[in-house]
Design a protein around this motif. Structure first.
Motif, PDB file in Angstrom:
ATOM      1  N   MET A  56      37.392  47.838  42.196  1.00  0.00           N
ATOM      2  CA  MET A  56      35.914  47.941  42.137  1.00  0.00           C
ATOM      3  C   MET A  56      35.395  49.144  42.924  1.00  0.00           C
ATOM      4  O   MET A  56      34.232  49.524  42.768  1.00  0.00           O
ATOM      5  CB  MET A  56      35.269  46.651  42.664  1.00  0.00           C
ATOM      6  N   SER A 115      32.120  54.935  39.160  1.00  0.00           N
ATOM      7  CA  SER A 115      32.070  54.912  37.691  1.00  0.00           C
ATOM      8  C   SER A 115      31.895  56.313  37.104  1.00  0.00           C
ATOM      9  O   SER A 115      32.398  56.597  36.021  1.00  0.00           O
ATOM     10  CB  SER A 115      30.985  53.954  37.190  1.00  0.00           C
ATOM     11  N   ASP A 132      32.929  51.272  33.735  1.00  0.00           N
ATOM     12  CA  ASP A 132      32.682  50.368  34.855  1.00  0.00           C
ATOM     13  C   ASP A 132      34.011  50.121  35.556  1.00  0.00           C
ATOM     14  O   ASP A 132      35.036  49.948  34.885  1.00  0.00           O
ATOM     15  CB  ASP A 132      32.134  49.023  34.350  1.00  0.00           C
ATOM     16  N   CYS A 159      37.920  44.756  38.631  1.00  0.00           N
ATOM     17  CA  CYS A 159      38.022  43.955  39.856  1.00  0.00           C
ATOM     18  C   CYS A 159      38.636  42.611  39.489  1.00  0.00           C
ATOM     19  O   CYS A 159      38.622  42.223  38.307  1.00  0.00           O
ATOM     20  CB  CYS A 159      36.588  43.770  40.373  1.00  0.00           C
ATOM     21  N   SER A 176      37.291  39.825  39.972  1.00  0.00           N
ATOM     22  CA  SER A 176      36.167  39.037  39.440  1.00  0.00           C
ATOM     23  C   SER A 176      34.974  39.961  39.238  1.00  0.00           C
ATOM     24  O   SER A 176      34.909  41.025  39.851  1.00  0.00           O
ATOM     25  CB  SER A 176      35.773  37.939  40.434  1.00  0.00           C
ATOM     26  N   ASN A 177      34.017  39.527  38.415  1.00  0.00           N
ATOM     27  CA  ASN A 177      32.807  40.340  38.261  1.00  0.00           C
ATOM     28  C   ASN A 177      32.191  40.548  39.635  1.00  0.00           C
ATOM     29  O   ASN A 177      32.154  39.626  40.448  1.00  0.00           O
ATOM     30  CB  ASN A 177      31.796  39.612  37.377  1.00  0.00           C
ATOM     31  N   ASN A 178      31.734  41.760  39.878  1.00  0.00           N
ATOM     32  CA  ASN A 178      31.125  42.043  41.177  1.00  0.00           C
ATOM     33  C   ASN A 178      29.857  42.858  40.967  1.00  0.00           C
ATOM     34  O   ASN A 178      29.922  44.021  40.576  1.00  0.00           O
ATOM     35  CB  ASN A 178      32.130  42.792  42.071  1.00  0.00           C
ATOM     36  N   GLU A 179      28.750  42.198  41.233  1.00  0.00           N
ATOM     37  CA  GLU A 179      27.451  42.825  40.976  1.00  0.00           C
ATOM     38  C   GLU A 179      27.219  44.025  41.871  1.00  0.00           C
ATOM     39  O   GLU A 179      26.754  45.070  41.419  1.00  0.00           O
ATOM     40  CB  GLU A 179      26.355  41.800  41.239  1.00  0.00           C
ATOM     41  N   GLU A 180      27.561  43.868  43.134  1.00  0.00           N
ATOM     42  CA  GLU A 180      27.321  44.931  44.109  1.00  0.00           C
ATOM     43  C   GLU A 180      27.962  46.249  43.661  1.00  0.00           C
ATOM     44  O   GLU A 180      27.389  47.317  43.813  1.00  0.00           O
ATOM     45  CB  GLU A 180      27.879  44.489  45.462  1.00  0.00           C
ATOM     46  N   TYR A 181      29.155  46.159  43.103  1.00  0.00           N
ATOM     47  CA  TYR A 181      29.889  47.369  42.691  1.00  0.00           C
ATOM     48  C   TYR A 181      29.770  47.641  41.186  1.00  0.00           C
ATOM     49  O   TYR A 181      30.347  48.603  40.693  1.00  0.00           O
ATOM     50  CB  TYR A 181      31.363  47.229  43.076  1.00  0.00           C
ATOM     51  N   GLY A 182      29.065  46.774  40.462  1.00  0.00           N
ATOM     52  CA  GLY A 182      28.969  46.936  39.010  1.00  0.00           C
ATOM     53  C   GLY A 182      30.340  46.847  38.362  1.00  0.00           C
ATOM     54  O   GLY A 182      30.631  47.552  37.377  1.00  0.00           O
ATOM     55  N   ARG A 221      33.679  44.830  36.551  1.00  0.00           N
ATOM     56  CA  ARG A 221      33.961  43.711  35.646  1.00  0.00           C
ATOM     57  C   ARG A 221      35.318  43.094  35.965  1.00  0.00           C
ATOM     58  O   ARG A 221      36.239  43.781  36.422  1.00  0.00           O
ATOM     59  CB  ARG A 221      33.889  44.156  34.184  1.00  0.00           C
TER      60      ARG A 221
END
Ligand SMILES: Cc1cc2nc3c(=O)[nH]c(=O)nc-3n(C[C@H](O)[C@H](O)[C@H](O)COP(=O)(O)O)c2cc1C
Length: 358
Positions: A107, A111, A117, A120, A122-128, A130
């Motif tokens: 992550m 990008s 993208d 990671c 798991s999905n990680n919003e902070e780092y955008g 997937r």
């Protein structure tokens, strides 16, 4: 004093002529496609000449999507082989072991650099970022192993698996970042499965004398110190790596975690039964007294980062004069140039607080 310059043998492959290892150091000097440049060749081979018993490359990415830095050395394609081969040959000719650090930023890949993208556990919003599918995790493991085979083909003595500093293998280890519910998430055994499978695969597919090691860092990046101690215990017990490299950032520090305070961070690792596996530490080792502190604490060897950037011949300087003191910071860009850093590396070091004179 004597011990610093005594050889250190590993279970597999050649011994190191002394206890000084060049820490893996990102230097931004490779070509855009990850092939080796003359600047990177010069910077590293000068350290091998300067007396380091082992010369490690910077973090080198095993998949294009795992690139963490511009100008990063790649080990994900056979196009990288000619440069890697030239590098390994010259480092070894100087009497230093040659090791590639295998890396994937997960992550933490920018990008705009990878054109996608980042990925990671798991999905990680902070780092955008997937989440990887199970098949993609299996491919990731395969690509670490393939990169090790490529390093061996290039003539390197071994590889270090980068499981530290919040990059993808550390993202798997983190109980916070890793929210998977397949065989790569949940209990610690599952979270460390990628590391275990990479080690197992390299052992199966590379030669019996290929040196395999692992780098871990016990703090920050949502790591749990207790977990990292368990991972260290696990690899020591399995005995299928040759050394564990603990990145402590300051070898004299106490743990941040309240539950572990009251003694040094290093002691949580030096006290473990390490069997045949050797143990190295990194973090603010700038003088002979620091090296002795680490060896007295029970480490087998040290890794030198900033001291080696300042002095290509750090081990030789200490061999000549036990009271050697590195040049004080900040240093002039000219000094770094003389010590074999190219312009891109000097610019990168200017971003490290107080290192290069403005
Ligand atoms: C410029 C720079 C680049 C680094 N690049 C890497 C790297 O590619 N891989 C890695 O595991 N650690 C990396 N590190 C951490 C070092 O390997 C080392 O553990 C850390 O700098 C502490 O040692 P020192 O105090 O002797 O510098 C880097 C550190 C610095 C200063």
């Amino acid at each position: 004093m004597q011990k610093l310059f005594e050889p250190l043998s590993f279970t597999r492959g050649p011994a190191m002529k002394n206890r000084f290892m060049l820490a893996p150091l990102t230097n931004m000097q490779s070509h855009e496609d990850g092939t080796l440049s003359d600047d990177e060749f010069h910077w590293l081979t000068m350290r091998a000449k300067g007396g380091f018993g082992l010369t490690m490359t910077c973090a080198a990415h095993v998949q294009a999507i795992g690139q963490g830095f511009p100008g990063q050395l790649g080990v994900f394609s056979d196009d990288h082989l000619p440069g890697l081969t030239r590098l390994a040959k010259t480092i070894k000719a100087e009497g230093s072991l040659a090791i590639v650090q295998l890396h994937h930023a997960g992550m933490r890949s920018p990008s705009n650099l990878i054109g996608a993208d980042p990925v990671c556990p798991s999905n990680n919003e902070e780092y955008g970022a997937r989440a990887l599918s199970t098949a993609e995790v299996e491919q990731l493991i395969e690509d670490f192993i393939a990169a090790a085979e490529r390093s061996e083909k290039a003539g390197f003595d071994g590889v270090e698996i980068h499981g530290a500093h919040g990059y993808i293998l550390a993202q798997f280890l983190s109980p916070k970042i890793n929210q998977r519910d397949d065989q790569f998430g949940g209990c610690l055994e599952n979270r460390m499965r990628p590391i275990r499978e990479i080690i197992k695969g390299i052992r199966q597919r590379c030669g019996d004398d290929f040196n395999v090691s692992l780098r871990l860092s016990p703090e920050r990046f949502d790591m749990d110190l207790g977990d990292v101690i368990q991972v260290a215990k696990g690899v020591f017990a399995a005995g299928d790596i040759d050394f564990l490299d603990m990145s402590l950032w300051d070898v004299r520090k106490e743990p941040e975690d309240e539950a572990y305070k009251g003694r040094s961070l290093i002691s949580y690792f030096t006290e473990l039964d390490r069997g045949t596996v050797k143990l190295g530490v990194a973090g603010k080792i700038m003088r002979q007294a620091d090296v002795e502190y680490c060896l007295d604490a029970g480490a087998d060897f040290v890794l030198i980062g900033r001291g080696a950037i300042l002095h290509h011949d750090f081990p030789e300087q200490l061999a000549k004069d036990a009271n050697f003191v590195p040049i004080s910071l900040p240093v002039k860009a000219d000094h770094l140039k003389q010590e074999g850093l190219g312009e891109k590396f000097i610019t990168y070091m200017s971003g490290w607080d107080g290192f290069v004179q403005a």
